[in-house]
Design a protein around this motif. Structure first.
Motif, PDB file in Angstrom:
ATOM      1  N   ASP A  61       0.840  -1.146  -0.062  1.00 50.20           N
ATOM      2  CA  ASP A  61       0.095   0.012  -0.159  1.00 50.20           C
ATOM      3  C   ASP A  61       0.897   1.085  -0.128  1.00 50.20           C
ATOM      4  OD1 ASP A  61      -2.323  -1.477   0.145  1.00 50.20           O
ATOM      5  OD2 ASP A  61      -2.315  -1.643   2.285  1.00 50.20           O
ATOM      6  N   LEU A  62       2.386   0.931  -0.094  1.00 49.47           N
ATOM      7  CA  LEU A  62       3.088   2.371   0.215  1.00 49.47           C
ATOM      8  C   LEU A  62       3.268   2.899  -1.086  1.00 49.47           C
ATOM      9  CD1 LEU A  62       5.234   1.191   3.078  1.00 49.47           C
ATOM     10  CD2 LEU A  62       3.198   2.285   3.272  1.00 49.47           C
ATOM     11  N   THR A  63       3.377   4.335  -1.099  1.00 41.72           N
ATOM     12  CA  THR A  63       3.817   5.158  -2.241  1.00 41.72           C
ATOM     13  C   THR A  63       4.652   6.024  -1.960  1.00 41.72           C
ATOM     14  OG1 THR A  63       2.085   6.897  -1.732  1.00 41.72           O
ATOM     15  CG2 THR A  63       1.292   4.884  -3.054  1.00 41.72           C
ATOM     16  N   PRO A  64       5.354   6.811  -2.793  1.00 44.92           N
ATOM     17  CA  PRO A  64       6.245   7.753  -2.475  1.00 44.92           C
ATOM     18  C   PRO A  64       5.746   9.047  -1.945  1.00 44.92           C
ATOM     19  CG  PRO A  64       6.872   6.976  -4.934  1.00 44.92           C
ATOM     20  CD  PRO A  64       5.487   6.339  -4.182  1.00 44.92           C
ATOM     21  N   ASP A  65       4.507   9.390  -2.290  1.00 44.79           N
ATOM     22  CA  ASP A  65       3.834  10.284  -1.542  1.00 44.79           C
ATOM     23  C   ASP A  65       3.874   9.826   0.123  1.00 44.79           C
ATOM     24  OD1 ASP A  65       3.583  11.771  -3.592  1.00 44.79           O
ATOM     25  OD2 ASP A  65       1.561  11.194  -4.235  1.00 44.79           O
ATOM     26  N   TRP A  66       3.297   8.879   0.323  1.00 46.68           N
ATOM     27  CA  TRP A  66       3.361   8.363   1.728  1.00 46.68           C
ATOM     28  C   TRP A  66       4.623   8.733   2.498  1.00 46.68           C
ATOM     29  CZ3 TRP A  66       5.335   4.912   5.344  1.00 46.68           C
ATOM     30  CH2 TRP A  66       4.837   4.584   6.337  1.00 46.68           C
ATOM     31  N   PHE A  67       5.801   8.102   1.893  1.00 42.22           N
ATOM     32  CA  PHE A  67       7.118   8.380   2.630  1.00 42.22           C
ATOM     33  C   PHE A  67       7.230   9.943   2.690  1.00 42.22           C
ATOM     34  CE2 PHE A  67       7.321   3.778   1.582  1.00 42.22           C
ATOM     35  CZ  PHE A  67       8.231   3.440   2.721  1.00 42.22           C
ATOM     36  N   GLU A  68       6.874  10.752   1.910  1.00 42.78           N
ATOM     37  CA  GLU A  68       7.083  12.100   1.798  1.00 42.78           C
ATOM     38  C   GLU A  68       6.363  12.856   2.906  1.00 42.78           C
ATOM     39  OE1 GLU A  68       6.230  13.669  -2.023  1.00 42.78           O
ATOM     40  OE2 GLU A  68       8.406  13.588  -2.619  1.00 42.78           O
ATOM     41  N   GLU A  69       5.117  12.423   2.976  1.00 45.01           N
ATOM     42  CA  GLU A  69       4.322  12.739   3.919  1.00 45.01           C
ATOM     43  C   GLU A  69       4.622  12.422   5.635  1.00 45.01           C
ATOM     44  OE1 GLU A  69      -0.164  12.105   5.556  1.00 45.01           O
ATOM     45  OE2 GLU A  69       0.313  11.690   3.921  1.00 45.01           O
ATOM     46  N   LYS A  70       5.159  11.242   5.846  1.00 43.49           N
ATOM     47  CA  LYS A  70       5.419  10.643   7.083  1.00 43.49           C
ATOM     48  C   LYS A  70       6.850  11.182   7.431  1.00 43.49           C
ATOM     49  CE  LYS A  70       1.537   8.640   7.528  1.00 43.49           C
ATOM     50  NZ  LYS A  70       0.476   9.392   8.482  1.00 43.49           N
ATOM     51  N   PHE A  71       7.817  11.260   6.561  1.00 37.27           N
ATOM     52  CA  PHE A  71       9.204  11.349   6.831  1.00 37.27           C
ATOM     53  C   PHE A  71       9.885  12.652   6.322  1.00 37.27           C
ATOM     54  CE2 PHE A  71       8.441   6.919   6.906  1.00 37.27           C
ATOM     55  CZ  PHE A  71       8.749   6.401   8.121  1.00 37.27           C
ATOM     56  N   GLN A  72       9.304  13.383   5.216  1.00 39.46           N
ATOM     57  CA  GLN A  72       9.988  14.813   4.729  1.00 39.46           C
ATOM     58  C   GLN A  72       9.061  15.843   5.095  1.00 39.46           C
ATOM     59  OE1 GLN A  72      11.125  13.359   0.689  1.00 39.46           O
ATOM     60  NE2 GLN A  72      12.785  12.794   1.410  1.00 39.46           N
ATOM     61  N   THR A  73       8.027  15.860   5.608  1.00 37.70           N
ATOM     62  CA  THR A  73       6.886  17.090   5.687  1.00 37.70           C
ATOM     63  C   THR A  73       7.143  17.435   7.152  1.00 37.70           C
ATOM     64  OG1 THR A  73       5.674  16.140   3.645  1.00 37.70           O
ATOM     65  CG2 THR A  73       4.722  18.023   5.329  1.00 37.70           C
ATOM     66  N   MET A  74       7.384  18.561   7.460  1.00 36.85           N
ATOM     67  CA  MET A  74       7.649  19.193   8.831  1.00 36.85           C
ATOM     68  C   MET A  74       5.807  19.525   9.311  1.00 36.85           C
ATOM     69  SD  MET A  74      10.538  19.196   9.471  1.00 36.85           S
ATOM     70  CE  MET A  74      10.405  20.320  10.985  1.00 36.85           C
ATOM     71  N   SER A  75       5.708  19.017  10.232  1.00 38.00           N
ATOM     72  CA  SER A  75       4.490  19.064  10.875  1.00 38.00           C
ATOM     73  C   SER A  75       4.346  19.712  12.305  1.00 38.00           C
ATOM     74  CB  SER A  75       3.634  17.825  10.827  1.00 38.00           C
ATOM     75  OG  SER A  75       2.292  18.028  11.361  1.00 38.00           O
ATOM     76  N   LEU A  76       3.419  20.762  12.620  1.00 41.72           N
ATOM     77  CA  LEU A  76       3.652  21.096  14.181  1.00 41.72           C
ATOM     78  C   LEU A  76       3.007  19.924  15.027  1.00 41.72           C
ATOM     79  CD1 LEU A  76       1.859  24.544  13.561  1.00 41.72           C
ATOM     80  CD2 LEU A  76       4.291  24.030  13.934  1.00 41.72           C
TER      81      LEU A  76
END
Length: 318
Positions: A61-76
Protein backbone atom coordinates in the motif's frame (compact mmCIF):
# COMPACT_ATOMS: atom_id res chain seq x y z
CA UNK A 1 26.40 -0.64 4.89
CA UNK A 2 26.15 -2.65 8.15
CA UNK A 3 24.81 -6.14 7.61
CA UNK A 4 24.87 -9.37 9.56
CA UNK A 5 23.76 -13.00 9.36
CA UNK A 6 22.39 -14.98 12.28
CA UNK A 7 20.70 -18.23 13.15
CA UNK A 8 17.42 -17.56 15.02
CA UNK A 9 18.54 -18.66 18.52
CA UNK A 10 21.84 -16.79 18.33
CA UNK A 11 20.08 -13.64 17.17
CA UNK A 12 17.52 -13.87 19.97
CA UNK A 13 20.25 -14.28 22.57
CA UNK A 14 22.11 -11.18 21.34
CA UNK A 15 19.00 -9.15 20.43
CA UNK A 16 16.24 -9.99 22.96
CA UNK A 17 14.12 -7.11 21.60
CA UNK A 18 15.05 -7.68 17.93
CA UNK A 19 16.40 -4.15 17.46
CA UNK A 20 18.44 -1.75 19.55
CA UNK A 21 16.01 0.77 21.05
CA UNK A 22 18.81 3.32 21.33
CA UNK A 23 19.79 3.07 17.66
CA UNK A 24 17.06 4.64 15.55
CA UNK A 25 17.03 4.62 11.77
CA UNK A 26 16.41 2.29 8.83
CA UNK A 27 16.23 -1.47 9.41
CA UNK A 28 15.67 -4.32 6.97
CA UNK A 29 15.29 -7.82 8.40
CA UNK A 30 15.05 -10.86 6.15
CA UNK A 31 13.71 -13.95 7.92
CA UNK A 32 14.08 -17.59 6.88
CA UNK A 33 10.33 -18.20 7.23
CA UNK A 34 7.12 -16.61 8.50
CA UNK A 35 7.17 -18.46 11.85
CA UNK A 36 10.62 -17.22 12.83
CA UNK A 37 9.49 -13.78 11.64
CA UNK A 38 6.44 -13.96 13.90
CA UNK A 39 8.48 -15.00 16.94
CA UNK A 40 11.14 -12.31 16.59
CA UNK A 41 8.90 -9.44 15.49
CA UNK A 42 6.66 -9.99 18.51
CA UNK A 43 9.66 -8.98 20.62
CA UNK A 44 9.86 -5.47 19.23
CA UNK A 45 9.71 -3.03 22.16
CA UNK A 46 6.52 -1.01 22.48
CA UNK A 47 8.57 2.12 23.22
CA UNK A 48 9.57 2.56 19.58
CA UNK A 49 7.76 5.87 19.30
CA UNK A 50 6.88 8.89 21.36
CA UNK A 51 3.32 7.60 21.66
CA UNK A 52 4.51 4.30 23.11
CA UNK A 53 3.63 2.22 20.08
CA UNK A 54 4.60 1.67 16.46
CA UNK A 55 2.45 1.61 13.36
CA UNK A 56 2.21 -1.48 11.19
CA UNK A 57 1.70 -0.89 7.47
CA UNK A 58 1.55 -3.19 4.45
CA UNK A 59 4.30 -2.69 1.87
CA UNK A 60 1.90 -3.15 -1.05
CA UNK A 61 0.00 0.00 0.00
CA UNK A 62 2.99 2.33 0.26
CA UNK A 63 3.66 5.12 -2.24
CA UNK A 64 6.37 7.78 -2.55
CA UNK A 65 3.78 10.35 -1.41
CA UNK A 66 3.24 8.38 1.81
CA UNK A 67 6.96 8.45 2.64
CA UNK A 68 7.18 12.14 1.85
CA UNK A 69 4.27 12.87 4.14
CA UNK A 70 5.50 10.75 7.04
CA UNK A 71 9.24 11.42 6.90
CA UNK A 72 9.92 14.56 4.88
CA UNK A 73 7.07 16.97 5.67
CA UNK A 74 7.44 19.18 8.72
CA UNK A 75 4.35 19.23 10.92
CA UNK A 76 3.48 21.06 14.11
CA UNK A 77 1.77 17.89 15.30
CA UNK A 78 4.51 15.43 14.33
CA UNK A 79 5.30 12.86 17.02
CA UNK A 80 8.24 11.18 15.28
CA UNK A 81 6.24 8.01 14.90
CA UNK A 82 7.94 4.78 13.83
CA UNK A 83 6.68 2.26 11.32
CA UNK A 84 6.93 -1.48 10.77
CA UNK A 85 6.50 -2.43 7.10
CA UNK A 86 5.24 -6.00 6.73
CA UNK A 87 5.40 -8.24 3.64
CA UNK A 88 8.12 -5.93 2.34
CA UNK A 89 8.76 -8.11 -0.71
CA UNK A 90 5.49 -6.67 -2.08
CA UNK A 91 6.74 -3.09 -2.11
CA UNK A 92 5.74 -1.48 -5.45
CA UNK A 93 8.66 -1.02 -7.86
CA UNK A 94 8.04 2.73 -8.10
CA UNK A 95 8.18 3.12 -4.31
CA UNK A 96 11.29 0.95 -4.04
CA UNK A 97 13.10 3.10 -6.62
CA UNK A 98 12.03 6.30 -4.88
CA UNK A 99 13.38 5.12 -1.53
CA UNK A 100 16.71 4.18 -3.09
CA UNK A 101 17.02 7.60 -4.71
CA UNK A 102 15.75 9.74 -1.83
CA UNK A 103 17.57 9.14 1.48
CA UNK A 104 15.33 9.63 4.52
CA UNK A 105 16.36 11.46 7.67
CA UNK A 106 15.55 9.02 10.47
CA UNK A 107 17.44 10.45 13.44
CA UNK A 108 14.36 10.28 15.68
CA UNK A 109 12.36 7.44 14.09
CA UNK A 110 12.46 3.76 13.28
CA UNK A 111 11.55 2.49 9.83
CA UNK A 112 11.63 -1.32 9.85
CA UNK A 113 11.13 -3.43 6.74
CA UNK A 114 10.28 -7.06 7.49
CA UNK A 115 10.79 -9.74 4.84
CA UNK A 116 9.33 -13.21 5.64
CA UNK A 117 11.71 -14.85 3.14
CA UNK A 118 14.40 -14.13 0.57
CA UNK A 119 13.66 -11.07 -1.54
CA UNK A 120 15.27 -9.10 -4.35
CA UNK A 121 13.94 -5.94 -2.70
CA UNK A 122 16.06 -6.68 0.39
CA UNK A 123 19.14 -7.36 -1.74
CA UNK A 124 18.66 -4.10 -3.65
CA UNK A 125 18.09 -2.07 -0.48
CA UNK A 126 21.24 -3.53 1.08
CA UNK A 127 23.30 -2.11 -1.80
CA UNK A 128 21.69 1.32 -2.05
CA UNK A 129 20.29 2.39 1.32
CA UNK A 130 22.14 3.30 4.49
CA UNK A 131 20.84 1.30 7.41
CA UNK A 132 20.99 -1.92 9.39
CA UNK A 133 20.53 -5.12 7.33
CA UNK A 134 19.96 -8.40 9.13
CA UNK A 135 19.50 -11.88 7.69
CA UNK A 136 18.04 -14.64 9.85
CA UNK A 137 19.17 -17.87 8.25
CA UNK A 138 17.33 -21.20 8.17
CA UNK A 139 18.49 -23.82 10.67
CA UNK A 140 20.76 -26.45 9.14
CA UNK A 141 19.34 -29.95 8.95
CA UNK A 142 21.38 -31.21 11.92
CA UNK A 143 20.32 -28.33 14.19
CA UNK A 144 16.85 -29.71 14.90
CA UNK A 145 17.24 -29.61 18.70
CA UNK A 146 18.28 -25.94 18.71
CA UNK A 147 15.44 -25.20 16.29
CA UNK A 148 12.86 -26.99 18.44
CA UNK A 149 14.06 -25.34 21.66
CA UNK A 150 13.97 -21.89 20.03
CA UNK A 151 10.30 -22.36 19.13
CA UNK A 152 9.37 -23.93 22.47
CA UNK A 153 10.89 -20.91 24.23
CA UNK A 154 8.41 -18.70 22.36
CA UNK A 155 5.58 -20.58 24.09
CA UNK A 156 7.45 -20.77 27.42
CA UNK A 157 7.08 -24.49 26.92
CA UNK A 158 9.46 -26.76 28.85
CA UNK A 159 9.71 -30.30 27.49
CA UNK A 160 11.52 -33.31 28.95
CA UNK A 161 14.32 -34.72 26.83
CA UNK A 162 12.43 -37.87 25.85
CA UNK A 163 9.62 -35.72 24.39
CA UNK A 164 12.12 -33.54 22.53
CA UNK A 165 13.77 -36.64 21.08
CA UNK A 166 10.40 -38.00 19.97
CA UNK A 167 9.49 -34.76 18.20
CA UNK A 168 12.90 -34.56 16.51
CA UNK A 169 12.63 -38.15 15.31
CA UNK A 170 9.00 -37.79 14.22
CA UNK A 171 8.83 -34.35 12.59
CA UNK A 172 10.64 -32.58 9.78
CA UNK A 173 13.12 -29.94 10.88
CA UNK A 174 10.92 -27.03 9.77
CA UNK A 175 9.52 -24.11 11.72
CA UNK A 176 6.02 -25.03 10.57
CA UNK A 177 6.19 -28.55 12.03
CA UNK A 178 7.78 -27.50 15.31
CA UNK A 179 5.54 -24.45 15.73
CA UNK A 180 2.36 -26.49 15.22
CA UNK A 181 3.57 -29.20 17.61
CA UNK A 182 4.61 -26.71 20.31
CA UNK A 183 1.33 -24.82 19.97
CA UNK A 184 -0.69 -28.03 20.37
CA UNK A 185 1.32 -29.29 23.33
CA UNK A 186 1.07 -25.93 25.07
CA UNK A 187 -2.69 -26.04 24.61
CA UNK A 188 -2.97 -29.42 26.33
CA UNK A 189 -0.06 -29.02 28.75
CA UNK A 190 0.44 -25.28 29.46
CA UNK A 191 4.11 -24.60 30.00
CA UNK A 192 4.79 -28.34 29.71
CA UNK A 193 3.28 -29.18 33.10
CA UNK A 194 2.69 -32.91 33.69
CA UNK A 195 3.58 -33.76 30.11
CA UNK A 196 4.29 -37.42 29.41
CA UNK A 197 5.66 -39.09 26.29
CA UNK A 198 2.73 -41.50 25.89
CA UNK A 199 0.29 -38.59 25.61
CA UNK A 200 2.53 -36.75 23.17
CA UNK A 201 2.69 -39.85 20.95
CA UNK A 202 -1.11 -39.91 20.77
CA UNK A 203 -1.39 -36.20 19.98
CA UNK A 204 1.41 -35.96 17.41
CA UNK A 205 1.93 -38.73 14.88
CA UNK A 206 5.23 -39.20 13.01
CA UNK A 207 5.40 -37.69 9.52
CA UNK A 208 9.14 -37.35 9.00
CA UNK A 209 10.69 -38.21 5.67
CA UNK A 210 13.45 -40.79 6.22
CA UNK A 211 16.42 -39.21 4.45
CA UNK A 212 18.75 -42.11 5.14
CA UNK A 213 16.35 -44.74 3.81
CA UNK A 214 15.79 -42.76 0.63
CA UNK A 215 19.53 -42.13 0.25
CA UNK A 216 20.13 -45.85 0.63
CA UNK A 217 17.69 -46.63 -2.18
CA UNK A 218 19.25 -44.04 -4.45
CA UNK A 219 22.79 -45.13 -3.58
CA UNK A 220 21.96 -48.70 -4.56
CA UNK A 221 20.69 -47.28 -7.89
CA UNK A 222 17.06 -47.98 -7.03
CA UNK A 223 16.09 -44.53 -8.27
CA UNK A 224 12.55 -45.61 -9.14
CA UNK A 225 11.74 -46.26 -5.45
CA UNK A 226 13.33 -42.95 -4.47
CA UNK A 227 11.24 -40.87 -6.87
CA UNK A 228 8.13 -42.99 -6.32
CA UNK A 229 8.14 -42.03 -2.64
CA UNK A 230 8.50 -38.34 -3.53
CA UNK A 231 5.75 -38.33 -6.15
CA UNK A 232 3.36 -40.36 -3.97
CA UNK A 233 3.83 -38.23 -0.83
CA UNK A 234 2.29 -34.89 0.07
CA UNK A 235 5.53 -33.08 0.83
CA UNK A 236 5.91 -29.33 1.17
CA UNK A 237 8.69 -27.29 -0.39
CA UNK A 238 10.70 -27.10 2.84
CA UNK A 239 10.70 -30.88 3.22
CA UNK A 240 11.84 -31.33 -0.37
CA UNK A 241 14.51 -28.65 -0.13
CA UNK A 242 15.95 -30.29 2.99
CA UNK A 243 16.03 -33.69 1.27
CA UNK A 244 17.68 -32.37 -1.91
CA UNK A 245 20.35 -30.60 0.15
CA UNK A 246 20.97 -33.83 2.07
CA UNK A 247 21.21 -35.84 -1.15
CA UNK A 248 23.92 -33.58 -2.57
CA UNK A 249 26.02 -34.17 0.54
CA UNK A 250 25.31 -37.89 0.34
CA UNK A 251 26.39 -38.13 -3.30
CA UNK A 252 29.55 -36.17 -2.55
CA UNK A 253 30.43 -38.82 0.03
CA UNK A 254 29.82 -41.53 -2.56
CA UNK A 255 32.19 -39.68 -4.89
CA UNK A 256 34.88 -39.38 -2.22
CA UNK A 257 34.42 -41.92 0.62
CA UNK A 258 37.92 -41.20 1.95
CA UNK A 259 36.36 -39.51 5.01
CA UNK A 260 35.92 -43.08 6.33
CA UNK A 261 39.67 -43.75 6.30
CA UNK A 262 40.40 -42.03 9.60
CA UNK A 263 37.56 -43.67 11.51
CA UNK A 264 38.40 -46.43 13.98
CA UNK A 265 34.86 -47.75 13.76
CA UNK A 266 32.51 -47.42 10.80
CA UNK A 267 28.79 -46.82 11.27
CA UNK A 268 26.16 -48.63 9.23
CA UNK A 269 25.88 -45.50 7.11
CA UNK A 270 29.65 -45.39 6.52
CA UNK A 271 29.70 -49.03 5.43
CA UNK A 272 26.84 -48.36 3.03
CA UNK A 273 28.71 -45.41 1.55
CA UNK A 274 31.76 -47.58 0.89
CA UNK A 275 29.63 -50.31 -0.68
CA UNK A 276 27.48 -48.07 -2.86
CA UNK A 277 30.36 -45.89 -4.05
CA UNK A 278 31.70 -48.82 -6.06
CA UNK A 279 28.56 -48.86 -8.22
CA UNK A 280 28.94 -45.28 -9.45
CA UNK A 281 31.33 -43.48 -11.75
CA UNK A 282 32.42 -39.93 -10.96
CA UNK A 283 30.60 -38.58 -14.01
CA UNK A 284 27.35 -40.30 -12.98
CA UNK A 285 27.53 -38.81 -9.50
CA UNK A 286 28.31 -35.35 -10.85
CA UNK A 287 25.27 -35.56 -13.11
CA UNK A 288 22.98 -36.58 -10.23
CA UNK A 289 24.41 -33.88 -7.94
CA UNK A 290 23.63 -31.32 -10.63
CA UNK A 291 20.04 -32.59 -10.82
CA UNK A 292 19.61 -32.36 -7.04
CA UNK A 293 21.06 -28.85 -7.11
CA UNK A 294 18.41 -27.84 -9.63
CA UNK A 295 15.70 -29.52 -7.55
CA UNK A 296 16.86 -27.73 -4.41
CA UNK A 297 16.66 -24.36 -6.18
CA UNK A 298 13.18 -25.21 -7.47
CA UNK A 299 12.04 -26.12 -3.95
CA UNK A 300 13.62 -22.99 -2.49
CA UNK A 301 11.78 -20.80 -5.01
CA UNK A 302 8.57 -22.81 -4.50
CA UNK A 303 8.35 -23.55 -8.21
CA UNK A 304 4.92 -24.87 -9.26
CA UNK A 305 6.74 -27.03 -11.85
CA UNK A 306 8.70 -29.01 -9.25
CA UNK A 307 6.12 -31.79 -8.90
CA UNK A 308 6.12 -32.32 -12.67
CA UNK A 309 9.92 -32.44 -12.67
CA UNK A 310 9.84 -35.18 -10.02
CA UNK A 311 7.34 -37.17 -12.06
CA UNK A 312 9.62 -36.93 -15.09
CA UNK A 313 12.59 -38.11 -13.04
CA UNK A 314 10.47 -41.01 -11.79
CA UNK A 315 9.47 -42.06 -15.32
CA UNK A 316 13.05 -41.79 -16.58
CA UNK A 317 14.31 -44.01 -13.75
CA UNK A 318 12.96 -47.18 -15.38
Amino acid sequence: MPSSKWFPWDFLKSHPHTIDFNKKGFYAIQFCDEFVSHILMERLPSELTDSGNFFKVSAADLTPDWFEEKFQTMSLFAQNESYLVIESQNLPAKTKTWLEENPLSLDDQFLIFSFPGTSKVYDSFAKKINGEFIKIEAPRFWENLLHLEFICAHFNLSLPMNVKNYLIQSLENTSYEFFQAASLLNLYFPGGANIQLEYVQKLIRPNKLDHFSLASSFGSKNKSRFYKVLTASELDFDQLRSLFFFMQNHLFKLMDPSYCDGKSRLSKYDKEILSHSKAWSASELQKEMHIFGELELAAKSKSPLLKNRLRLEYLSSF
